[in-house]
Design a protein around this motif. Structure first.
Motif, short mmCIF file in Angstrom:
data_model
loop_
_atom_site.label_atom_id
_atom_site.label_comp_id
_atom_site.label_asym_id
_atom_site.label_seq_id
_atom_site.Cartn_x
_atom_site.Cartn_y
_atom_site.Cartn_z
N LEU A 180 34.80 7.46 14.51
CA LEU A 180 35.26 7.12 15.86
C LEU A 180 35.15 5.62 16.01
N ASP A 181 36.25 4.91 15.81
CA ASP A 181 36.26 3.45 15.81
C ASP A 181 35.86 2.90 17.17
N LEU A 182 34.95 1.92 17.17
CA LEU A 182 34.50 1.33 18.43
C LEU A 182 35.63 0.65 19.19
N GLU A 183 36.64 0.18 18.49
CA GLU A 183 37.78 -0.44 19.17
C GLU A 183 38.49 0.57 20.06
N ARG A 184 38.49 1.83 19.64
CA ARG A 184 39.16 2.86 20.43
C ARG A 184 38.34 3.22 21.67
N LEU A 185 37.11 2.76 21.71
CA LEU A 185 36.24 3.08 22.83
C LEU A 185 36.03 1.87 23.74
N GLY A 186 36.87 0.86 23.59
CA GLY A 186 36.83 -0.27 24.52
C GLY A 186 36.34 -1.58 23.96
N CYS A 187 35.99 -1.64 22.68
CA CYS A 187 35.51 -2.89 22.08
C CYS A 187 36.71 -3.68 21.56
N ASP A 188 37.04 -4.76 22.26
CA ASP A 188 38.23 -5.56 21.93
C ASP A 188 37.88 -6.60 20.86
N PRO A 189 38.42 -6.50 19.64
CA PRO A 189 38.10 -7.46 18.58
C PRO A 189 38.64 -8.86 18.85
N GLU A 190 39.58 -8.97 19.79
CA GLU A 190 40.18 -10.27 20.08
C GLU A 190 39.52 -10.96 21.28
N GLU A 191 38.50 -10.33 21.82
CA GLU A 191 37.79 -10.95 22.94
C GLU A 191 37.10 -12.23 22.47
N THR A 192 37.24 -13.32 23.22
CA THR A 192 36.70 -14.62 22.80
C THR A 192 35.48 -15.06 23.60
N ARG A 199 29.95 5.98 22.10
CA ARG A 199 30.02 6.74 20.85
C ARG A 199 28.76 7.57 20.66
N GLY A 200 27.60 7.00 20.99
CA GLY A 200 26.37 7.78 20.91
C GLY A 200 26.36 8.93 21.89
N ALA A 201 26.89 8.69 23.09
CA ALA A 201 26.95 9.74 24.12
C ALA A 201 27.89 10.86 23.68
N ILE A 202 28.98 10.51 23.02
CA ILE A 202 29.91 11.53 22.53
C ILE A 202 29.23 12.38 21.46
N ALA A 218 36.69 23.53 16.90
CA ALA A 218 35.67 22.62 17.41
C ALA A 218 34.85 22.03 16.26
N PHE A 219 34.56 22.84 15.24
CA PHE A 219 33.86 22.32 14.06
C PHE A 219 34.72 21.25 13.37
N ASP A 220 36.02 21.51 13.26
CA ASP A 220 36.90 20.53 12.63
C ASP A 220 36.96 19.24 13.45
N LEU A 221 36.86 19.35 14.75
CA LEU A 221 36.83 18.16 15.61
C LEU A 221 35.62 17.30 15.26
N GLY A 222 34.48 17.92 15.07
CA GLY A 222 33.27 17.17 14.71
C GLY A 222 33.40 16.48 13.37
N THR A 223 34.00 17.18 12.40
CA THR A 223 34.22 16.56 11.09
C THR A 223 35.11 15.33 11.21
N ALA A 224 36.15 15.43 12.05
CA ALA A 224 37.05 14.30 12.24
C ALA A 224 36.33 13.13 12.90
N LEU A 225 35.49 13.39 13.89
CA LEU A 225 34.76 12.33 14.56
C LEU A 225 33.79 11.62 13.61
N ALA A 226 33.32 12.34 12.61
CA ALA A 226 32.37 11.77 11.67
C ALA A 226 33.03 11.14 10.45
N THR A 227 34.34 11.31 10.31
CA THR A 227 35.00 10.79 9.11
C THR A 227 36.16 9.85 9.48
N ALA A 228 37.26 10.42 9.95
CA ALA A 228 38.43 9.58 10.25
C ALA A 228 39.24 10.23 11.36
N PHE A 229 38.78 10.09 12.58
CA PHE A 229 39.45 10.73 13.71
C PHE A 229 40.79 10.06 14.00
#
Length: 341
Positions: free
Chosen positions: A150-162, A178-181, A235-246
């Protein structure tokens, strides 16, 4: 002219843990002050602190401080270990390095091979450890490292923020989310397992479940044991995706599973007022994690039967009829146990 030479200083301390919880709490506070802006480093340090007083102590002790204030001496290496009451090294809890700056491992955290969880003695004493809100917050932060897919950029972390301060703020908010999820997903799965058990004992007890009963009520008659088991599979497959490449949910049922996980994050935010989520965390998560929010229409009573409306397909919306909830979206796959025949 001074001649450089080396020496080995032996120092042995006999320690008694009078309050193991206090050692761990101090280690967690120390970690937050010294981890810098890297969430992975902070997560690792908090995880080590949670492993027990021994692990926390090894993170806190800096051998170079013993000679740091003495002129003319340069610390170039160290070996640390913690012995148990029998005089033997406590498990694998030994660390050695060529330079003090790396004594605790990369980033100031011992590798897994250099740490050991040893809280049995404290737990056997009969003293219960009551987790404070700070403990909860630290646990949530540490859990963020368990969902690397679960990429942090998808959760609101802007890599272009200066703006540095804003960058740090967004990074922390995304890490907390991400920890809460992760916490929410574990809670969701635990309760869903209970739901499956309830329905297998009595197929008519959907109203007595926790997560299944939170699905669209208009389709409640379909929520029997087989449905619950298929829902658990995606739901199990959802967890696998979140831990690998969602990427995105693979079917309507998985969209609903992810929605229920985010509902659990809402619960956590109510339990922990100081959790530190961004004000718009839910809309950000929904925008970035779902391809669309068509599944939300299933909760609107006025739209009962929308899944069978030909106009839905003409608008490019997913088939929302319960019979198609486990049909994979184009280009996606669904767990074979759950997939429609």
């Amino acid at each position: 002219m001074d001649t450089s030479r080396t020496a080995r200083l032996h120092l042995e301390l006999d320690l008694e843990f009078t309050n193991a919880g206090a050692v761990q709490a101090h280690a967690r506070s120390w970690a937050q002050e010294n981890a810098g802006a890297d969430p992975e480093t902070l997560a690792g340090m908090l995880e080590q602190a949670s492993e027990g007083a021994d692990a926390a102590l090894m993170m806190l002790v800096e051998p170079s401080e013993v000679v740091g204030a003495i002129p003319g001496v340069l610390a170039v290496g160290a070996t640390m270990w913690l012995e148990g009451s029998d005089g033997e090294p406590d498990g694998d809890f030994v660390g050695e390095s060529e330079a003090f700056v790396d004594v605790a491992g990369e980033g100031g955290v011992f590798d897994d091979a250099d740490t050991v969880t040893d809280t049995a003695e404290y737990e056997d004493s009969g003293d219960e450890i009551e987790e404070s809100e700070e403990d909860w917050l630290n646990t949530i932060l540490a859990a963020a490292a368990k969902l690397p897919g679960l990429d942090l950029e998808r959760l609101g972390c802007d890599p272009e923020e200066t703006v540095p301060a804003l960058t740090a703020s967004r990074l922390r908010e995304a890490t907390v989310l991400r920890g809460a999820i992760h916490w929410a997903y574990e809670t969701f799965i635990d309760e869903l397992l209970d739901d499956v058990s309830i329905l297998r004992q009595n197929p008519e007890d959907a109203a007595e479940t926790t997560q299944i009963s939170a699905l669209p009520p208009l389709q409640g008659a379909s929520y029997g044991p087989l449905f619950a088991q298929r829902f658990l599979a995606v739901a199990f497959d959802l967890g696998t995706a979140l831990a690998t490449a969602f990427e995105a949910p693979a079917c309507v049922a998985q969209e609903l599973a992810l929605k229920l996980v985010l509902d659990q994050v809402e619960v956590l935010a109510d339990l922990l007022p100081n959790l530190g989520l961004a004000e718009d965390w839910r809309s950000t998560a929904e925008d970035m994690l779902f391809e669309d929010l068509d599944h939300e229409l299933l909760y609107v009573p006025e739209l009962d039967g929308i899944g069978n409306d030909p106009a839905v397909a003409s608008m490019g919306m997913a088939n929302l009829d319960v019979s198609a909830w486990f049909t994979p979206f184009e280009g996606r796959t669904v767990n074979p146990y759950a997939a429609n025949e």
